[in-house]
Design an enzyme around this catalytic site. Structure first.
Site, mmCIF file in Angstrom:
data_model
loop_
_atom_site.group_PDB
_atom_site.id
_atom_site.type_symbol
_atom_site.label_atom_id
_atom_site.label_comp_id
_atom_site.label_asym_id
_atom_site.label_seq_id
_atom_site.Cartn_x
_atom_site.Cartn_y
_atom_site.Cartn_z
ATOM 1 C CG LEU A 54 -1.901 -1.100 1.548
ATOM 2 C CD1 LEU A 54 -2.883 -0.763 2.631
ATOM 3 C CD2 LEU A 54 -3.060 -1.571 0.745
ATOM 4 C CG ASP A 55 1.056 3.798 -3.487
ATOM 5 O OD1 ASP A 55 2.406 3.193 -3.236
ATOM 6 O OD2 ASP A 55 0.529 4.448 -3.501
#
Length: 243
Positions: A54-55
């Site tokens: 996930l960023d």
């Protein structure tokens, strides 16, 4: 907010990642001190292997394995058609009720030596995003060039996993996500920060489904947004789908 373990067994650990945390150490952000992988290793007391990513500004469900073999099998499961990677997001405007964004994307380069490569040397990769609109609102504020401002709550499922895919795809269909400094619009980002106290990317991984890589049982992990994202949803009267 601190991370939280949502599920653990002898093979896997699923956790809630707050927005603003890196999954692991990276040269992209030399000054960051919060790393989810190290935090979870300290909690569970064993080595962990990332299965997906996930960023940094994205919150939500993320999965790790306790061995490299399980990690490889879990990655294969997540790449299969039977898996579900579902997000919720807030975008500018009233987007279509549902749709599929089939728009190839060039790789995103995070390192300076990669950015120097000519764009012609970076072929586009297939990218597919499905979405459905959950709700809308029209607020009596002239945020941009109109006397009122419209926004949509959307649920998104990824068929591919290109870097920044959701943010880039929603910019492509002219409904950029709120809180994104790179692909969004600053006037709307500031409005949500000032009006709702929510100065973050409004993108959250709320549901992950896959067949367990070791037992074969169906695994569904759900975590709704927290903090200012949750408060903003409540203020607007927006309700997420039941798990």
């Amino acid at each position: 907010m601190d991370p939280e373990i949502l599920f653990e067994d002898p093979y896997l650990v699923a956790a809630y990642k707050p927005g603003g945390w890196l999954v692991h150490r990276s040269s992209i952000d030399h000054h960051e001190t919060r790393f989810l992988l190290q935090h979870l290793r300290d909690l569970v007391g064993c080595h962990l292997y990332p299965i997906h990513r996930l960023d940094k500004p994205t919150s939500g469900v993320i999965l790790f394995a306790k061995s490299s073999q399980v990690a490889a099998r879990a990655q294969a499961e997540l790449a299969s058609e039977s898996s579900v990677k579902a997000y919720v997001a807030v975008c500018r405007g009233w987007c279509p009720e549902e749709g599929v964004i089939d728009y190839p994307l060039p790789p995103v380069s995070d390192f300076k030596h990669q950015r120097k490569r000519p764009k012609a040397d970076q072929p586009r990769q297939p990218a597919l995003t499905r979405f459905r609109r959950l709700d809308t609102t029209e607020l009596p504020y002239a945020v941009d060039r109109y006397p009122s401002s419209r926004y949509s709550l959307v649920e998104i499922e990824l068929e591919t996993g290109r870097r920044h895919q959701i943010r880039r795809h929603f910019k492509h269909i002219h409904h950029p996500l709120i809180g994104c400094p790179k692909y969004g619009k600053s006037v709307h980002n500031r409005f949500f920060a000032e009006q709702f106290g929510c100065a973050r990317l409004l993108l959250h991984a709320h549901r992950l489904e896959l067949n367990h890589p070791a037992t074969g049982e169906r695994l569904c992990i759900y975590a709704p947004p927290r903090g200012c994202f949750a408060s903003m949803l409540e203020t607007l009267g927006w309700v997420l789908p039941a798990r």
